[in-house]
Design a protein around this motif. Sequence first.
Motif, PDB file in Angstrom:
ATOM      1  N   SER A 153      33.286  46.443  39.652  1.00 11.82           N
ATOM      2  CA  SER A 153      34.380  47.081  40.377  1.00 11.82           C
ATOM      3  C   SER A 153      35.244  46.019  41.046  1.00 11.82           C
ATOM      4  CB  SER A 153      33.830  48.026  41.442  1.00 11.82           C
ATOM      5  OG  SER A 153      34.802  48.306  42.432  1.00 11.82           O
ATOM      6  N   PRO A 154      36.576  46.149  40.992  1.00  9.41           N
ATOM      7  CA  PRO A 154      37.426  45.176  41.697  1.00  9.41           C
ATOM      8  C   PRO A 154      37.115  45.077  43.185  1.00  9.41           C
ATOM      9  CG  PRO A 154      38.743  46.534  40.227  1.00  9.41           C
ATOM     10  CD  PRO A 154      37.369  47.134  40.250  1.00  9.41           C
ATOM     11  N   TRP A 155      36.731  46.207  43.796  1.00  3.86           N
ATOM     12  CA  TRP A 155      36.427  46.190  45.233  1.00  3.86           C
ATOM     13  C   TRP A 155      35.191  45.336  45.510  1.00  3.86           C
ATOM     14  CZ3 TRP A 155      40.555  48.020  47.357  1.00  3.86           C
ATOM     15  CH2 TRP A 155      41.255  49.074  46.749  1.00  3.86           C
ATOM     16  N   VAL A 156      34.145  45.516  44.689  1.00  6.15           N
ATOM     17  CA  VAL A 156      32.920  44.732  44.874  1.00  6.15           C
ATOM     18  C   VAL A 156      33.190  43.258  44.595  1.00  6.15           C
ATOM     19  CG1 VAL A 156      30.578  44.358  44.018  1.00  6.15           C
ATOM     20  CG2 VAL A 156      31.419  46.684  44.344  1.00  6.15           C
ATOM     21  N   ALA A 157      33.902  42.968  43.514  1.00  3.47           N
ATOM     22  CA  ALA A 157      34.206  41.572  43.169  1.00  3.47           C
ATOM     23  C   ALA A 157      35.028  40.898  44.268  1.00  3.47           C
ATOM     24  CB  ALA A 157      34.949  41.510  41.843  1.00  3.47           C
ATOM     25  N   THR A 158      35.969  41.620  44.835  1.00  5.60           N
ATOM     26  CA  THR A 158      36.776  41.075  45.930  1.00  5.60           C
ATOM     27  C   THR A 158      35.913  40.767  47.146  1.00  5.60           C
ATOM     28  OG1 THR A 158      38.733  42.312  45.186  1.00  5.60           O
ATOM     29  CG2 THR A 158      38.724  41.547  47.473  1.00  5.60           C
ATOM     30  N   ALA A 159      35.010  41.695  47.474  1.00  3.62           N
ATOM     31  CA  ALA A 159      34.129  41.485  48.630  1.00  3.62           C
ATOM     32  C   ALA A 159      33.186  40.308  48.402  1.00  3.62           C
ATOM     33  CB  ALA A 159      33.334  42.758  48.904  1.00  3.62           C
ATOM     34  N   LEU A 160      32.651  40.177  47.191  1.00  6.42           N
ATOM     35  CA  LEU A 160      31.723  39.088  46.903  1.00  6.42           C
ATOM     36  C   LEU A 160      32.417  37.729  46.992  1.00  6.42           C
ATOM     37  CD1 LEU A 160      29.679  40.559  43.911  1.00  6.42           C
ATOM     38  CD2 LEU A 160      28.869  40.147  46.238  1.00  6.42           C
ATOM     39  N   GLN A 161      33.633  37.637  46.454  1.00  7.86           N
ATOM     40  CA  GLN A 161      34.341  36.361  46.524  1.00  7.86           C
ATOM     41  C   GLN A 161      34.697  36.017  47.970  1.00  7.86           C
ATOM     42  OE1 GLN A 161      37.694  34.241  43.916  1.00  7.86           O
ATOM     43  NE2 GLN A 161      38.518  35.935  45.084  1.00  7.86           N
ATOM     44  N   ALA A 162      35.130  37.017  48.730  1.00  7.89           N
ATOM     45  CA  ALA A 162      35.462  36.771  50.139  1.00  7.89           C
ATOM     46  C   ALA A 162      34.234  36.328  50.920  1.00  7.89           C
ATOM     47  CB  ALA A 162      36.058  38.035  50.756  1.00  7.89           C
ATOM     48  N   ALA A 163      33.094  36.971  50.640  1.00  6.28           N
ATOM     49  CA  ALA A 163      31.864  36.601  51.336  1.00  6.28           C
ATOM     50  C   ALA A 163      31.458  35.169  50.994  1.00  6.28           C
ATOM     51  CB  ALA A 163      30.744  37.574  50.965  1.00  6.28           C
ATOM     52  N   ALA A 164      31.540  34.809  49.717  1.00  9.28           N
ATOM     53  CA  ALA A 164      31.185  33.443  49.312  1.00  9.28           C
ATOM     54  C   ALA A 164      32.095  32.427  49.993  1.00  9.28           C
ATOM     55  CB  ALA A 164      31.276  33.312  47.788  1.00  9.28           C
ATOM     56  N   LEU A 165      33.381  32.737  50.054  1.00 13.45           N
ATOM     57  CA  LEU A 165      34.341  31.799  50.661  1.00 13.45           C
ATOM     58  C   LEU A 165      34.048  31.580  52.134  1.00 13.45           C
ATOM     59  CD1 LEU A 165      36.941  30.265  49.753  1.00 13.45           C
ATOM     60  CD2 LEU A 165      38.239  32.161  50.756  1.00 13.45           C
ATOM     61  N   TRP A 166      33.850  32.660  52.878  1.00 19.07           N
ATOM     62  CA  TRP A 166      33.643  32.538  54.315  1.00 19.07           C
ATOM     63  C   TRP A 166      32.262  31.980  54.648  1.00 19.07           C
ATOM     64  CZ3 TRP A 166      36.411  33.536  58.883  1.00 19.07           C
ATOM     65  CH2 TRP A 166      37.763  33.880  58.679  1.00 19.07           C
ATOM     66  N   PHE A 216      46.329  45.389  45.178  1.00 22.79           N
ATOM     67  CA  PHE A 216      45.809  45.488  46.540  1.00 22.79           C
ATOM     68  C   PHE A 216      44.651  44.514  46.760  1.00 22.79           C
ATOM     69  CE2 PHE A 216      43.427  47.620  50.015  1.00 22.79           C
ATOM     70  CZ  PHE A 216      44.432  47.598  50.969  1.00 22.79           C
ATOM     71  N   CYS A 217      43.780  44.372  45.760  1.00 29.37           N
ATOM     72  CA  CYS A 217      42.673  43.422  45.875  1.00 29.37           C
ATOM     73  C   CYS A 217      43.188  41.984  45.946  1.00 29.37           C
ATOM     74  CB  CYS A 217      41.717  43.591  44.692  1.00 29.37           C
ATOM     75  SG  CYS A 217      40.725  45.095  44.773  1.00 29.37           S
ATOM     76  N   LEU A 218      44.241  41.696  45.211  1.00 32.67           N
ATOM     77  CA  LEU A 218      44.856  40.369  45.296  1.00 32.67           C
ATOM     78  C   LEU A 218      45.453  40.140  46.679  1.00 32.67           C
ATOM     79  CD1 LEU A 218      46.498  40.291  41.779  1.00 32.67           C
ATOM     80  CD2 LEU A 218      44.888  38.571  42.627  1.00 32.67           C
ATOM     81  N   LEU A 219      46.069  41.164  47.244  1.00 34.59           N
ATOM     82  CA  LEU A 219      46.618  41.054  48.596  1.00 34.59           C
ATOM     83  C   LEU A 219      45.514  40.800  49.617  1.00 34.59           C
ATOM     84  CD1 LEU A 219      48.956  41.302  50.628  1.00 34.59           C
ATOM     85  CD2 LEU A 219      48.594  43.781  50.619  1.00 34.59           C
ATOM     86  N   ILE A 220      44.398  41.527  49.494  1.00 35.87           N
ATOM     87  CA  ILE A 220      43.265  41.317  50.399  1.00 35.87           C
ATOM     88  C   ILE A 220      42.760  39.883  50.296  1.00 35.87           C
ATOM     89  CG2 ILE A 220      40.855  41.936  50.815  1.00 35.87           C
ATOM     90  CD1 ILE A 220      41.558  44.796  49.977  1.00 35.87           C
TER      91      ILE A 220
END
Length: 298
Positions: A153-166, A216-220
């Motif tokens: 899911s784009p939402w899950v992938a976005t959250a995982l990348q953000a978590a890894a980055l932070w 929207f995921c790209l914006l996030i």
Amino acid sequence: MRRAKAMLCLLLLPEAALAHAGHDHAEAPGWTLAPSVTLPLAITLLLYGVGFARLWARARRGRRAMRRDALLFGLGWLVLTASLVSPLHEAGERSFTVHMIEHELIMLVATLLLATAGAGSMLLWGLPAAARRAFGRLVHARSIAAGWGALSSPWVATALQAAALWLWHAPALFDRALASEGWHVAQHLSFIVTSLLFWWTIARADARGSAGVAAFCLLITACVGAALGGLMALSSSPWYAGYAAMGMTPLGLTPEEDQQLAGLIMWIPGGIVHMGAALVILYRWLKPGEERHAVSAE
């Protein structure tokens, strides 16, 4: 789905040995030519080349698309290789700014190209027939399919990348990665895995008509990177003891200046790439409606 799972799994298996082997802290950074880095890259390229040749011989149609995908894969492979093998890699051990450039090349350029290259079929056909069949059974196993369904899911992938980055830029983890080769490998692998997954889900959402979700995921993601980069750029003290202990960087920057420049590199180029991709997706999404409106107005 089979093609996508094959692409991600096969592409990532060789990367397990990549990232931070075979470097030292000599005065002039050199090339990282350790087998643990170069062999996985070479095997990945060999698999792709063999698979491409086999499918090209069988193809009656679609050769133009194959050439386009091969170009994307080749460019992505070259950027990833340059990031991990060239003197940029060793220089990143002494300068956070250079390290950030390496990370941005991996997450914004290399994985974007690789994820949109449709390399799953090529990599799969690069394997011997028995291994190809075994891999096919593996990716169709119920547990693997269920896990992939949750991750794709784009939402899950976005959250995982953000978590890894932070998480990896938290001082405790980042300093541990600087001090330990194993932790550094884990850091780079998590960036490669999550950004590959992110860009693949964005491309798939766009292709399936979910352009609004993709944009929207790209914006996030742009906001997540901008917030972290902004905090670094505006900080008046260094976050990472490993870099602070080195003093002046080879670029002639203090640790504070080095971190601030690194933050700007995360903030501005990262925002440009993600916002630019969102605008391209929205433009393609809205263009057919505008064309229909123009035709009806005539």
